[in-house]
Design a protein around this motif. Sequence first.
Motif, PDB file in Angstrom:
ATOM      1  N   PHE A 198       0.831  -1.206   0.000  1.00  0.00           N
ATOM      2  CA  PHE A 198       0.000   0.000   0.000  1.00  0.00           C
ATOM      3  C   PHE A 198       0.865   1.256   0.000  1.00  0.00           C
ATOM      4  O   PHE A 198       0.578   2.223  -0.719  1.00  0.00           O
ATOM      5  CB  PHE A 198      -0.916  -0.019   1.213  1.00  0.00           C
ATOM      6  CG  PHE A 198      -1.929   1.095   1.245  1.00  0.00           C
ATOM      7  CD1 PHE A 198      -2.734   1.351   0.157  1.00  0.00           C
ATOM      8  CD2 PHE A 198      -2.090   1.876   2.373  1.00  0.00           C
ATOM      9  CE1 PHE A 198      -3.675   2.369   0.175  1.00  0.00           C
ATOM     10  CE2 PHE A 198      -3.031   2.897   2.417  1.00  0.00           C
ATOM     11  CZ  PHE A 198      -3.823   3.145   1.308  1.00  0.00           C
ATOM     12  N   GLY A 199       1.927   1.245   0.801  1.00  0.00           N
ATOM     13  CA  GLY A 199       2.815   2.408   0.857  1.00  0.00           C
ATOM     14  C   GLY A 199       3.437   2.721  -0.488  1.00  0.00           C
ATOM     15  O   GLY A 199       3.526   3.894  -0.893  1.00  0.00           O
ATOM     16  N   ASP A 200       3.870   1.690  -1.203  1.00  0.00           N
ATOM     17  CA  ASP A 200       4.463   1.900  -2.528  1.00  0.00           C
ATOM     18  C   ASP A 200       3.437   2.442  -3.520  1.00  0.00           C
ATOM     19  O   ASP A 200       3.749   3.315  -4.343  1.00  0.00           O
ATOM     20  CB  ASP A 200       5.036   0.574  -3.053  1.00  0.00           C
ATOM     21  CG  ASP A 200       6.226   0.095  -2.228  1.00  0.00           C
ATOM     22  OD1 ASP A 200       6.869   0.931  -1.564  1.00  0.00           O
ATOM     23  OD2 ASP A 200       6.497  -1.124  -2.239  1.00  0.00           O
ATOM     24  N   ALA A 201       2.212   1.928  -3.437  1.00  0.00           N
ATOM     25  CA  ALA A 201       1.157   2.403  -4.341  1.00  0.00           C
ATOM     26  C   ALA A 201       0.851   3.870  -4.092  1.00  0.00           C
ATOM     27  O   ALA A 201       0.653   4.650  -5.027  1.00  0.00           O
ATOM     28  CB  ALA A 201      -0.101   1.553  -4.163  1.00  0.00           C
ATOM     29  N   LEU A 202       0.822   4.273  -2.812  1.00  0.00           N
ATOM     30  CA  LEU A 202       0.576   5.669  -2.483  1.00  0.00           C
ATOM     31  C   LEU A 202       1.726   6.550  -2.957  1.00  0.00           C
ATOM     32  O   LEU A 202       1.503   7.647  -3.487  1.00  0.00           O
ATOM     33  CB  LEU A 202       0.387   5.826  -0.975  1.00  0.00           C
ATOM     34  CG  LEU A 202      -0.873   5.215  -0.378  1.00  0.00           C
ATOM     35  CD1 LEU A 202      -0.837   5.316   1.143  1.00  0.00           C
ATOM     36  CD2 LEU A 202      -2.126   5.896  -0.922  1.00  0.00           C
TER      37      LEU A 202
END
Length: 304
Positions: A198-202
Motif C-alpha cells: 500500500f505504501g508503494d502504491a501511495l
Amino acid sequence: MLLVLSNKGGVGKSTVAANLAVGLAAQGQRVGLADADIHGPNQSRFFGLLETRSRPAPSGLTPGVFGGAGGAFPLRVGSLAFLLAEDSVPIVWRDAYKHDFLHHLIGSFDWGPLDTMVVDMPPGTGNELITLCDLLEGYNASAVLVSTPQAVAQMDSLKAARFCQERGLPILGAVENMAGVTCPQCGGEFHLFPDAGFGDALEALGIARLARIPLVPELALGSDTGVPVVAAQPDGAAAHAFRPLIRAAVEAARAAFQEGLAAEMSGLGMRALVDGLPVDIAGEAAALLVDEAARLSRLARADR
C-alpha cells in the motif's frame, strides 16, 4: 472540509471519520461531522446518539451533540439517522433524492460556526461524491483516503485517489486501517491481511500515508458503545495511531487560514485597514501589512 472516502466498503471510513472529528474537537476546534452515508448512516451509534431525532428550528435542523471530546466546543453531528423513525428503516432512494438530501445535510442542519467539517462518505465514486464535489466547488475541501492493506481493497480504494486527482480535489493523505494485530499473550505484532504494498502504491501516486491504524478490539468497542476510542482511551495505542492524521489536518487548516489571511491583507482588506489613517503613517502601516502578508504566505507554504 475533509471528505473521508474510499471506493471500497468495509475499510473503516466511518471509524476514521469519527475519531478524526473527535481528535480535532479535542484540539479546541469547532467541528461538525456530516454523515453522508445515506444507506448506512452509522455516526448516530458511534456517538451514542441513537435516540436523537432532529427537529426543525428557525436556524435549521437540530444536529446531534457529542460533548465527550474534551475540547472547548461540543462536536455537532448531522445524519439521516436523526430523521428516521427507527434505525432499521432501509433507505430506497434514486439519485435525485440523494442529491437533495446531501444539499440539506450541508445546508439545512444548524452547524453553527465551524473550524472544520468532517464528512463520512459512502463507498463509491458515484452520485454522492459527485454531488458534494459540485457543492463544494471553490471551497477549501480535501480528501482523506482510507484502505486496508490487501490487494483487493487497494484495487478499489485507489480508484478514489484517481477520482480526486482528475476532479482536482486535494488529497490530504491516506490512512491504512487494520494494519496489524498485537498478540495479547506475547505482545508481538502480526498482520491479519497480506500487505500488497500500500505504501508503494501511495508513493507512486504522490500521496502521503498519514497513519497506520491497528486492528484492535478497542476500536470496535468504542463504535458500539458510542464513545470513539480517541475520546474513550486517549492514551491508548489506537488513539496514538490517529495522532499523525489529526496533526496533519490541524496543520492543513492553519496553512489555509494563513494563506487566506495573507490574500486578504494584500488585497482589498489591506486598503480597508489603512483607510482613514493619517497620511503620515498610512504608508508605513501599509508596508508593515505587506511584509506580514508575505510572512504568512511563507508560513502557509511551509505548512503544506
